[in-house]
Structures are given as C-alpha cells and as structure tokens.
Design an enzyme around this catalytic site. Structure first.
Site, PDB file in Angstrom:
ATOM      1  N   GLU A   1      -4.229   7.828   7.386  1.00  0.00           N
ATOM      2  CA  GLU A   1      -5.163   6.788   6.828  1.00  0.00           C
ATOM      3  C   GLU A   1      -5.427   5.744   7.964  1.00  0.00           C
ATOM      4  O   GLU A   1      -6.678   5.280   7.763  1.00  0.00           O
ATOM      5  CB  GLU A   1      -4.591   6.487   5.389  1.00  0.00           C
ATOM      6  CG  GLU A   1      -5.747   5.743   4.785  1.00  0.00           C
ATOM      7  CD  GLU A   1      -5.055   5.220   3.355  1.00  0.00           C
ATOM      8  OE1 GLU A   1      -6.003   4.374   2.651  1.00  0.00           O
ATOM      9  OE2 GLU A   1      -3.929   5.391   3.105  1.00  0.00           O
TER      10      GLU A   1
ATOM     11  N   GLU B   1       2.234   1.984  -3.462  1.00  0.00           N
ATOM     12  CA  GLU B   1       1.102   2.088  -4.240  1.00  0.00           C
ATOM     13  C   GLU B   1       1.172   3.935  -4.171  1.00  0.00           C
ATOM     14  O   GLU B   1       0.992   4.532  -5.145  1.00  0.00           O
ATOM     15  CB  GLU B   1      -0.244   1.669  -3.912  1.00  0.00           C
ATOM     16  CG  GLU B   1      -1.375   2.386  -4.933  1.00  0.00           C
ATOM     17  CD  GLU B   1      -2.556   2.522  -3.805  1.00  0.00           C
ATOM     18  OE1 GLU B   1      -3.154   3.594  -3.412  1.00  0.00           O
ATOM     19  OE2 GLU B   1      -2.862   1.558  -2.965  1.00  0.00           O
ATOM     20  N   HIS B   2       1.251   4.264  -2.873  1.00  0.00           N
ATOM     21  CA  HIS B   2       1.094   5.890  -2.749  1.00  0.00           C
ATOM     22  C   HIS B   2       2.379   6.298  -3.335  1.00  0.00           C
ATOM     23  O   HIS B   2       2.384   7.567  -3.915  1.00  0.00           O
ATOM     24  CB  HIS B   2       1.087   6.042  -1.115  1.00  0.00           C
ATOM     25  CG  HIS B   2      -0.105   6.037  -0.735  1.00  0.00           C
ATOM     26  ND1 HIS B   2      -0.891   7.152   0.043  1.00  0.00           N
ATOM     27  CD2 HIS B   2      -1.192   5.266  -0.465  1.00  0.00           C
ATOM     28  CE1 HIS B   2      -2.064   6.767   0.549  1.00  0.00           C
ATOM     29  NE2 HIS B   2      -2.326   5.568   0.396  1.00  0.00           N
TER      30      HIS B   2
ATOM     31  N   HIS C   1       0.999  -1.033   0.160  1.00  0.00           N
ATOM     32  CA  HIS C   1      -0.027   0.092   0.085  1.00  0.00           C
ATOM     33  C   HIS C   1       0.862   1.264  -0.011  1.00  0.00           C
ATOM     34  O   HIS C   1       0.572   2.241  -0.775  1.00  0.00           O
ATOM     35  CB  HIS C   1      -0.998  -0.073   1.196  1.00  0.00           C
ATOM     36  CG  HIS C   1      -1.629   1.319   1.163  1.00  0.00           C
ATOM     37  ND1 HIS C   1      -1.576   2.035   2.364  1.00  0.00           N
ATOM     38  CD2 HIS C   1      -2.634   1.479   0.414  1.00  0.00           C
ATOM     39  CE1 HIS C   1      -2.598   3.207   2.083  1.00  0.00           C
ATOM     40  NE2 HIS C   1      -3.217   2.923   1.115  1.00  0.00           N
TER      41      HIS C   1
END
Length: 419
Positions: free
Chosen positions: A127, A50-51, A47
C-alpha cells in the site's frame, strides 16, 4: 430524524439516528486516535492496527469474520486518519446484533497472530508502494510534512516502510491498550433501528474494553516551508497552501464557504480562470482540512512542466484576488453548494453515522442539521474577506512532485502572494 446520545458508566458514548424509510443500518466505532498520537518510532502503528483487527480473534479467524458478515449481505470497512480510526459496518436492519458483535470482537479479542502480522506488514508495504507511485496522492503527504515538519501531525498515516517492516506485535498490543479506551470511543448508528435496543446490544457486547490512558496528542505547530521531489513524469503536481482553522475556530464555516468560492467546483474562480479560460491544468481545486487545534488550507493543481511559469503567477493572483472581496452571486452559489451537500448526506445511513460520530468527538455533541445550515447561510462577504486575510498572513507551504525545473522557489512564490 432525532439524534439520541447516551453515555455508559465506563464513558463509552452511543449515538443513534432512526431513519424509518430505509431497510438498512450503518454503524461503527470511531476511536479518537490516529497518526498524531504516535511516537516517531512507531509511525504507522494506527493504520497497521486497523488492518490487523480483522485478522483473527479468540473466537473467529480472519476468514470467519469475512464470511459471517457477507453471509447476511453486509460489509465491513475501516480507515485511519490523523485523528481518528474507524471500524464500520452496513447491514440489513435485522442483523444489527451480528455486526455489533463482530466489531466488538475485533476490538476486544484480536490475537495479533505473528503469521498474520507478517503477512499484513507485506500488504501495508505494498500500500505504501502504491501511494508512492501515485504522485497526486503522495504530494499531499509532502504538503503535510512541510507544514508540520518534525512533529506527529506531519508524519504519513501509512508510516515509513522501514518502520512498518519491523513493527513488532508488542507495539500493536501496547498501542491498543493505551488508546482504545471507552472515553475515547463513539459508537454511532443510523438507519432503521431502535435506540434503546441498540444501546442494550452495545452494552452487552463491549463489556471488557481496557481502561486505557489519556492518549494526549502533541499540539500541532504550523511552520510552513516546502517539500519538493523531482521525478520523471508527464505532469507536475503541486499543492500551495497555508495554515487553516481548527474545528473550534469561529471562522470554521466561513473557511468552507471561502474554499468553495475559490476552488470548490466548476463555477469557482480557479476552475474558470485557470482551466477554462487559460487551459493551464487538467485538475485544480481548493481544500480545507480542520483538526482539533489547527488546520490546513490549500490548492492542488496538476499541470505540464511547460505550464508552470504561467500557472503559478495566475494561481497567486487568484488567491490574492479574494482579498478584494467576493460577489453576491459567488456567495449564494457557495452557500447553496455546501448546504445541498449536507442535506444530500442525510439520505445515506453511512454518511449520517460518520457525521454524528465525528461531531461528538470534535464538538462534544451532535449538531442539528438546521444549526449547521443556519451557520453556513450566515456567512457573508465580510466573513469571507476576513478568512482570506487571516489565511494569507501565514507563511505559505509548497509541496511538489514531478519535473520541477521551471517551478519558482518558495520565496518568489511568497512574494507574489504579498504583491
């Protein structure tokens, strides 16, 4: 709307579906890698990577990436799941080459600047905090953890805050080099485009992908159990479920029909009995999540703490009641709901591009809509009962967040499911 599939010499698969009636194209790269491919010490790296892919390359800054796609009215997006990481774009048909170039750039030339990494770690930590503050969200992470405890499949997609806060740049570079290899990637596009032209653009843009490694995942091993988190909330959020079926299971489509009958809409058994007839919940629905080698089937419910003693027995009774079979009307409604959802998705370029990519990754080929529709319509009452019997023979899994003093222990709930 024929789907065309081509494989480049390096193993990169390219699929397209032409849709002449639209002016746009949705395209993207779906990488067969996610949380289940992570070692425990780098949980969350998929994740975070991906950022970071959007935070600057050797050719573009993060701002330039955003400005170039928005200058033509397009937009970029991405997501990470337990088995897939995707990078997508939707643009006008004349700007396909630009979108391909940007995505190829971020997947081949990202620099992972240390300053940007520090900033993005902070963003992901926020997040994680947001997810923790959303009980009807975090309860699903608890459910996954309880079902697949102490293994990659049970770990959270976002990762733990302590690991993300200390994730080094080298972990991202190493992970991308090992997993972002052509045979593990599918480039899919749907919309107003030419297949051969698109393949040529992709082949030129994706010209220096790393060879990568095998990227094998640890096999999923369902265990069942429970995960509770006491919180001072107005509602209790719970998920009760079992091991479900993999994509390759013969009952894959029958499980979807079963889930729709039990809790897939306003006419479903759970909604009608538990919400409409008894008023015990605001939200209740069933779901099924399939993976390569396993799956999960469950029911989510949000209720007041005082309703828990009545809710749980009724919920167990409704789940157990499917063993007695379903009506012809229920079968017709469920099959119609599923079939309509699939046909409606044909109208969205982004849905089509994603559907094709996921089918190639998990089934090895694009599956024609007529074939999917036929498999759904072939599900009968005997199939649904078989699914219910298979699911209910498994040890249950329970996850709950909120004021849980009046929630029965899992053994007592399991006994109700067997009664």
């Amino acid at each position: 709307m024929t789907i065309r599939l081509e494989t480049l010499p390096n193993g990169l698969r390219i699929a397209t579906q032409r849709m002449d009636t639209v002016e746009t194209v949705s395209l993207g790269v779906w990488v067969h890698v996610g949380t289940r491919h992570e070692a425990a010490e780098v949980n969350g790296v998929s994740h975070l990577l991906e950022h970071m892919a959007f935070k600057g390359t050797a050719r573009r800054s993060a701002r330039q990436i955003a400005e170039e796609i928005e200058a033509v009215g397009g937009y970029l997006n991405a997501y990470t799941s337990r088995e897939i990481t995707a990078y997508t774009a939707t643009i006008l048909k004349d700007d396909v080459a630009l979108a391909v170039d940007i995505i190829a750039d971020i997947l081949q030339n990202s620099v992972f600047d240390e300053t940007e990494l520090a900033r993005e770690r902070s963003v992901v930590l926020q997040e994680i905090g947001q997810a923790e503050d959303t009980p009807d969200d975090i309860v699903f992470d608890h459910f996954q953890k309880a079902a697949f405890r102490d293994q990659p499949m049970g770990r959270p997609v976002l990762g733990p805050a302590e690991i993300i806060g200390a994730m080094p740049r080298a972990a991202l570079v190493d992970y991308m080099g090992r997993h972002y290899a052509p045979p593990r990637m599918v480039i899919s596009a749907a919309g107003n485009l030419d297949h051969h032209g698109f393949v040529d653009v992709v082949a030129r843009a994706f010209d220096h992908l790393p060879p990568g490694g095998r990227g094998d995942a640890v096999p999923a091993s369902y265990g069942g159990g429970e995960e509770r988190e006491e919180r001072e909330l107005e509602q209790a959020h719970l998920v009760l479920g079992f091991e479900g079926f993999s994509y390759a299971d013969p009952d894959y489509y029958a499980q979807s029909v079963y889930s729709t009958i039990l809790g897939g809409g306003m006419s479903s058994r759970l909604f009608q009995e538990i919400r409409e007839n008894r008023g015990l919940v605001y939200s209740i629905y069933s779901f099924n999540s399939s993976y390569e080698d396993s799956g999960l089937f469950g029911v989510y419910a949000g209720t007041g703490p005082d309703q828990l003693p009545e809710l749980v027995p009724v919920l167990c009774e409704e789940i157990r009641g499917t063993l007695a079979g379903v009506t012809d009307d229920e079968m017709k409604r469920a099959r119609a709901q599923l079939r309509a959802g699939i046909l409606m998705s044909l109208e969205s370029t982004s849905s089509r591009a994603e559907q094709i990519a996921r089918q190639i990754i998990f089934f090895g080929r694009p599956i024609p809509i007529d074939e999917i529709s036929a498999r759904i319509m072939a599900v009968d009452g005997a199939s649904v009962r078989r699914v219910a019997e298979r699911i209910l023979t498994k040890k249950p899994t329970l996850a709950a967040v909120g004021p849980l003093e009046r929630l029965d222990p899992l053994p007592a709930i399991a006994a109700r499911l067997r009664a």
